[in-house]
Design a protein around this motif. Sequence first.
Motif, PDB file in Angstrom:
ATOM      1  N   TYR A 109       1.063  -0.930   0.044  1.00 38.59           N
ATOM      2  CA  TYR A 109      -0.398  -0.184   0.020  1.00 38.59           C
ATOM      3  C   TYR A 109       1.161   1.366  -0.130  1.00 38.59           C
ATOM      4  O   TYR A 109       0.775   2.257  -0.824  1.00 38.59           O
ATOM      5  CB  TYR A 109      -0.682  -0.292   1.451  1.00 38.59           C
TER       6      TYR A 109
ATOM      7  N   ARG B 112       4.285   1.170  -0.577  1.00 42.57           N
ATOM      8  CA  ARG B 112       5.112   1.054  -2.263  1.00 42.57           C
ATOM      9  C   ARG B 112       4.542   2.028  -2.899  1.00 42.57           C
ATOM     10  O   ARG B 112       4.437   2.807  -4.321  1.00 42.57           O
ATOM     11  CB  ARG B 112       5.738  -0.110  -2.394  1.00 42.57           C
ATOM     12  N   ALA B 113       3.059   1.676  -3.388  1.00 43.71           N
ATOM     13  CA  ALA B 113       2.265   2.342  -3.897  1.00 43.71           C
ATOM     14  C   ALA B 113       1.780   3.769  -4.108  1.00 43.71           C
ATOM     15  O   ALA B 113       1.615   4.823  -4.783  1.00 43.71           O
ATOM     16  CB  ALA B 113       0.612   1.874  -4.158  1.00 43.71           C
TER      17      ALA B 113
ATOM     18  N   ARG C 190      -7.141   2.762 -14.380  1.00 45.50           N
ATOM     19  CA  ARG C 190      -6.720   1.498 -14.117  1.00 45.50           C
ATOM     20  C   ARG C 190      -7.164   0.910 -14.286  1.00 45.50           C
ATOM     21  O   ARG C 190      -6.856  -0.634 -14.207  1.00 45.50           O
ATOM     22  CB  ARG C 190      -5.913   1.937 -12.689  1.00 45.50           C
TER      23      ARG C 190
ATOM     24  N   VAL D 284      -3.856  -5.010  -5.722  1.00 43.51           N
ATOM     25  CA  VAL D 284      -3.042  -5.927  -5.424  1.00 43.51           C
ATOM     26  C   VAL D 284      -3.392  -7.335  -5.423  1.00 43.51           C
ATOM     27  O   VAL D 284      -4.374  -7.547  -5.568  1.00 43.51           O
ATOM     28  CB  VAL D 284      -1.888  -5.936  -4.204  1.00 43.51           C
TER      29      VAL D 284
ATOM     30  N   LEU E  72       2.407  -7.222  -6.121  1.00 44.73           N
ATOM     31  CA  LEU E  72       1.954  -6.735  -6.245  1.00 44.73           C
ATOM     32  C   LEU E  72       1.790  -6.514  -8.429  1.00 44.73           C
ATOM     33  O   LEU E  72       1.134  -7.545  -8.404  1.00 44.73           O
ATOM     34  CB  LEU E  72       3.697  -4.983  -6.788  1.00 44.73           C
TER      35      LEU E  72
ATOM     36  N   ARG F  11      -0.195  -2.218 -12.508  1.00 40.46           N
ATOM     37  CA  ARG F  11      -1.233  -0.492 -12.026  1.00 40.46           C
ATOM     38  C   ARG F  11      -1.035  -0.125 -10.160  1.00 40.46           C
ATOM     39  O   ARG F  11      -0.557   0.540 -10.209  1.00 40.46           O
ATOM     40  CB  ARG F  11      -2.582  -1.415 -12.367  1.00 40.46           C
ATOM     41  N   SER F  12      -0.790  -1.723  -9.784  1.00 37.10           N
ATOM     42  CA  SER F  12      -0.507  -0.701  -8.317  1.00 37.10           C
ATOM     43  C   SER F  12       2.071   0.036  -8.551  1.00 37.10           C
ATOM     44  O   SER F  12       1.014   1.180  -8.148  1.00 37.10           O
ATOM     45  CB  SER F  12       0.030  -1.430  -7.182  1.00 37.10           C
ATOM     46  N   GLU F  13       1.798   0.130  -9.172  1.00 38.92           N
ATOM     47  CA  GLU F  13       3.205   0.673  -8.969  1.00 38.92           C
ATOM     48  C   GLU F  13       3.349   1.490  -9.973  1.00 38.92           C
ATOM     49  O   GLU F  13       3.992   2.724  -9.832  1.00 38.92           O
ATOM     50  CB  GLU F  13       4.224  -0.803 -10.842  1.00 38.92           C
TER      51      GLU F  13
ATOM     52  N   MET G  86       0.597   3.066 -10.282  1.00 41.32           N
ATOM     53  CA  MET G  86       0.071   4.856  -8.961  1.00 41.32           C
ATOM     54  C   MET G  86       1.161   5.820  -8.026  1.00 41.32           C
ATOM     55  O   MET G  86       0.897   6.923  -8.055  1.00 41.32           O
ATOM     56  CB  MET G  86      -1.011   3.558  -8.182  1.00 41.32           C
ATOM     57  N   SER G  87       2.430   4.417  -8.127  1.00 39.85           N
ATOM     58  CA  SER G  87       3.223   4.525  -7.278  1.00 39.85           C
ATOM     59  C   SER G  87       3.802   5.733  -8.320  1.00 39.85           C
ATOM     60  O   SER G  87       5.310   7.167  -8.412  1.00 39.85           O
ATOM     61  CB  SER G  87       4.410   3.567  -7.110  1.00 39.85           C
TER      62      SER G  87
END
Length: 573
Positions: free
Chosen positions: A229, A231-232, A439, A500, A509, A512-514, A516-517
């Motif tokens: 969470y 990390r994103a 996303r 996730v 991960l 898409r989570s990466e 968002m980061s």
Amino acid sequence: MGQYLGSLCVTSFKEKGFEKAKCGKKMEKSWLNIKTATVSCMGKVLVESEITNVETKGVTLRNQTHRFQLVIKNLQVYALYNVRVEITGDLSPFVTFGVIDCVPAEFTFIGKTDDYYLGKSGVYPDVIRPLKTGDIVLPPNGNKCLWVCVEAKNGLPVGVHKTGFKIYDADNKLMGETEYELCVLDAETKRADIKKTNWMHYDCICNAHGVEPFTEEFYKVFENYLSAYTRAGFNMLLTPLFTPPLDTYVGGERKTAQLIGVTLDNGVYSFDFTKLKEFLSFVFPRGIKYIEFSHLFTQWGGAHCPKIIAKVCGKERKIFGWESDSLSEEYKAFLDAFLPELVKFIKNEKIADKCCFHITDEPTEKHLERYKELRELLKNNIGEIPTIDALSHYEYYKQGLVDIPVSEVSHIGEFIENNVENLLAYYCCEPSDRYYSNRFLNMPLQRTRILGAQLYLSGAKGFLHWGFNFYNSGLSYYTIDPYVNTNAGGAFPPGDGFIVYPNGDGVNLSMRSEMMSMVFEDYDLLYTLEKKIGRKKVVELLKKGGINGFTEYPKDISWHTNFIEEIKELIAE
């Protein structure tokens, strides 16, 4: 990803002899059995497609994690197993790998669509699994992608670095190799103090991993979700005072996730905050900065009460729920007893400036009068602690009914025109057309990433999304397997409910989570440049680059890469 501040360098990457890569050129190397290339992190390489969006060079700052993909295309008519990748170069200690897997996406959309999609129904890359021995299997005549991160850790060494990738078969025979050149500029980003939340669904963690809420076993799993969470890029966390009344069919119940102990004895309420204190003590040291307390009234208008479990005459039972009117005397009495005690706890913990309260999610014009009563009931007890809600009708803010409004991006214009200071933005299952960022699994990742620049340009002070890990069908009729069912049983666009994936006692991960980061990293880059040259000049750069509002922007990976690199160079000058 580290947070470090330091001096800036006046030498640009051009002066170092470094030229920016142009995504899209065919620069892959072909060997006897494979082709291999490094590709932009914004590219989605399908199993059967040609290798596109090739990127051989990149630019980063000392405290940024840099991402790209390594693509290996099998030229044989049979699968290749136990493929191994060897990393060379002085950045190899900073490099981590993940295997990218594909998941299905059924074309389900609530609204209209446009032409900036990868396709309709299909199988798209998304899951990022930790690389283990034997994990890399090259499909016949197909691509396999690895997610490559150059992790900032304690700061990347300044300069131009070449990292080599050698690909070996199961017999340790070299099949191919390629390299990536990364220029680390002598500068660092600053973190903008904005609120970023993506609602955590605690019942879904429990259902996916077979644990009970807020037990020792739960926290072992939850720690991995919390790491993913933050990390994103998210720093505000939905905190369940009582089971959040979200995405639940009328009359239905989700697994109880309640942090407040409630006892009712001879008509007198008492409250135990032990679990809440434990929860907050767990999340604050792990990157959470703000707390949003879960909704005290049901979704879409606040007509009813959340499920609340209490110990009555020594036995636990439900005392409020769908059958309870939110403005009933019984519930008013409960809140009048509970909220002053909660506020006392918040002040004793010295976190009042970190907290906010939800009333009801996504009320419309027809709910305005009830919302007034609900807010009055709440504010009479919580005082200056702010309320926050996702609502897209400016009238709520105009009448002073919400302290932190969260507007859906397609309705945010009126809020911006009226210079709302505490404004946050959100999107959910829509908008899905007019080129709005979102996303969904079958959207280009550049469409997801552009949100960072758009948020900065709009002046929004944060972002909200409803689904970090929603592994239920629409309205929570049943649980789903997110590796198989990505659209909540057909209720939402694919990927809308989560970014996730559960994995054993941990979490995988996703691309898409990466992304968002990277959305929030781009915001931070613009914020950092603002501190150097002023917001007015940064806004001019964005508009000159073709960004206007939430729908107008260049729909091109090469443009996006070069634009962000130019921002980094300006920071480092």
